[in-house]
Design a protein around this motif. Structure first.
Motif, PDB file in Angstrom:
ATOM      1  N   UNK A 117      50.277  59.306  32.993  1.00 33.18           N
ATOM      2  CA  UNK A 117      50.257  58.100  31.953  1.00 33.18           C
ATOM      3  C   UNK A 117      48.866  58.438  31.402  1.00 33.18           C
ATOM      4  N   UNK A 118      48.517  59.605  30.805  1.00 29.01           N
ATOM      5  CA  UNK A 118      46.996  59.809  30.409  1.00 29.01           C
ATOM      6  C   UNK A 118      46.512  59.048  29.279  1.00 29.01           C
ATOM      7  N   UNK A 119      47.802  58.392  28.552  1.00 26.49           N
ATOM      8  CA  UNK A 119      47.423  57.684  27.171  1.00 26.49           C
ATOM      9  C   UNK A 119      47.282  56.314  27.357  1.00 26.49           C
ATOM     10  N   UNK A 120      47.592  55.872  28.778  1.00 31.55           N
ATOM     11  CA  UNK A 120      47.608  54.545  29.128  1.00 31.55           C
ATOM     12  C   UNK A 120      46.323  53.945  29.858  1.00 31.55           C
ATOM     13  N   UNK A 121      45.619  52.823  29.392  1.00 32.45           N
ATOM     14  CA  UNK A 121      44.454  52.467  30.141  1.00 32.45           C
ATOM     15  C   UNK A 121      44.960  51.618  31.386  1.00 32.45           C
ATOM     16  N   UNK A 122      44.027  51.627  32.378  1.00 30.65           N
ATOM     17  CA  UNK A 122      44.282  50.896  33.497  1.00 30.65           C
ATOM     18  C   UNK A 122      43.336  49.978  33.831  1.00 30.65           C
ATOM     19  N   UNK A 123      43.454  48.650  34.236  1.00 28.97           N
ATOM     20  CA  UNK A 123      42.247  47.669  34.220  1.00 28.97           C
ATOM     21  C   UNK A 123      43.099  46.453  34.967  1.00 28.97           C
ATOM     22  N   UNK A 124      42.380  46.286  36.363  1.00 27.14           N
ATOM     23  CA  UNK A 124      42.547  45.130  37.022  1.00 27.14           C
ATOM     24  C   UNK A 124      42.865  45.515  38.513  1.00 27.14           C
ATOM     25  N   UNK A 161      40.825  55.551  31.254  1.00 28.89           N
ATOM     26  CA  UNK A 161      41.890  56.108  30.386  1.00 28.89           C
ATOM     27  C   UNK A 161      41.458  57.498  30.117  1.00 28.89           C
ATOM     28  N   UNK A 162      41.980  58.211  29.323  1.00 28.14           N
ATOM     29  CA  UNK A 162      41.842  59.455  28.934  1.00 28.14           C
ATOM     30  C   UNK A 162      40.545  59.635  28.415  1.00 28.14           C
ATOM     31  N   UNK A 163      39.697  60.469  29.352  1.00 31.09           N
ATOM     32  CA  UNK A 163      38.204  60.697  29.146  1.00 31.09           C
ATOM     33  C   UNK A 163      37.880  61.943  29.767  1.00 31.09           C
ATOM     34  N   UNK A 195      47.824  57.174  37.583  1.00 33.20           N
ATOM     35  CA  UNK A 195      47.809  56.907  36.083  1.00 33.20           C
ATOM     36  C   UNK A 195      47.182  57.969  35.332  1.00 33.20           C
ATOM     37  N   UNK A 196      46.159  58.609  35.610  1.00 29.08           N
ATOM     38  CA  UNK A 196      45.604  59.859  35.013  1.00 29.08           C
ATOM     39  C   UNK A 196      46.434  60.888  34.594  1.00 29.08           C
ATOM     40  N   UNK A 197      47.186  61.210  35.708  1.00 20.19           N
ATOM     41  CA  UNK A 197      48.083  62.601  35.792  1.00 20.19           C
ATOM     42  C   UNK A 197      49.438  62.216  34.763  1.00 20.19           C
ATOM     43  N   UNK A 226      50.845  47.513  34.072  1.00 20.72           N
ATOM     44  CA  UNK A 226      51.155  48.860  34.617  1.00 20.72           C
ATOM     45  C   UNK A 226      52.046  48.578  35.779  1.00 20.72           C
ATOM     46  N   UNK A 227      52.989  48.727  35.667  1.00 20.15           N
ATOM     47  CA  UNK A 227      54.072  48.483  36.764  1.00 20.15           C
ATOM     48  C   UNK A 227      54.004  49.702  37.727  1.00 20.15           C
ATOM     49  N   UNK A 228      53.500  50.600  37.134  1.00 18.72           N
ATOM     50  CA  UNK A 228      53.053  52.027  38.021  1.00 18.72           C
ATOM     51  C   UNK A 228      52.038  51.860  39.215  1.00 18.72           C
TER      52      UNK A 228
END
Length: 193
Positions: free
Chosen positions: A113-120, A45-47, A109-111, A169-171
């Protein structure tokens, strides 16, 4: 002569089985901590880029899952496809594929979709799905199985990414599929049969 058959359980896929075990522990910790362990260790996530945990999570997000259903879905695919891929490419190569996929999905994802968390591990699942469609490639050929898998699996993700509003996260699926396609093609180039 009557021979007695003995069956034994073998540890035939160390990379895949390690991912499953770590993911199980991470999901158990997530349940115990009410989600705090995922936020700390298993979710991008954005950090701050200055935090070492930001860089660690670029890889470890593949172990975190939102719950048992999410974990079981991803691990089922990994256990189905992973041993075959680990046997074909070697444990070391598969570990590199896993690392490349984890970092690629995290960076995209970070570049973008910076406001979307990614998990899995679903990006890795898609990498394995597309990579497995190259297992019987012959030099100079593109397998029909690859084309069909790409159309069905990646096409579905593009469609759902546009039309469905959910927290999936389809991305990551698309990026994982691209990584699996690219690596599958390059790892199997020159294999003539």
């Amino acid at each position: 002569m009557n021979k007695e058959r003995r069956f034994r359980i073998t540890f035939n896929s160390p990379v895949v089985l390690s991912i499953v075990a770590i993911s199980f522990v991470a999901t158990f910790l997530n349940e115990l901590t009410g989600g705090a362990s995922n936020v700390l260790l298993f979710m991008t996530y954005r950090s701050s880029l200055l935090s070492p945990l930001t860089w660690l999570r670029m890889f470890t997000h593949i172990f975190g899952h939102s719950g048992w259903t999410h974990l079981i879905g991803n691990m089922s695919y990994l256990l189905l496809l992973g041993p075959m891929l680990e046997e074909k490419y070697s444990s070391q190569t598969l570990a590199v594929i896993v690392a490349i996929t984890a970092v690629a999905t995290s960076l995209v994802n970070s570049l973008f979709f910076p406001n979307v968390a990614l998990c899995g591990a679903s990006g890795m699942v898609f990498a394995f799905i597309l990579l497995s469609s190259f297992t019987n490639i012959r030099e100079g050929e593109v397998p029909l199985t690859f084309i069909l898998v790409a159309v069905f699996f990646i096409g579905q993700q593009v469609y759902e990414g546009i039309t469905v509003q959910d927290n999936i996260s389809n991305m990551a699926h698309i990026v994982g599929g691209i990584v699996g396609s690219f690596l599958g093609y390059h790892l199997n180039r020159g294999e003539g049969r």
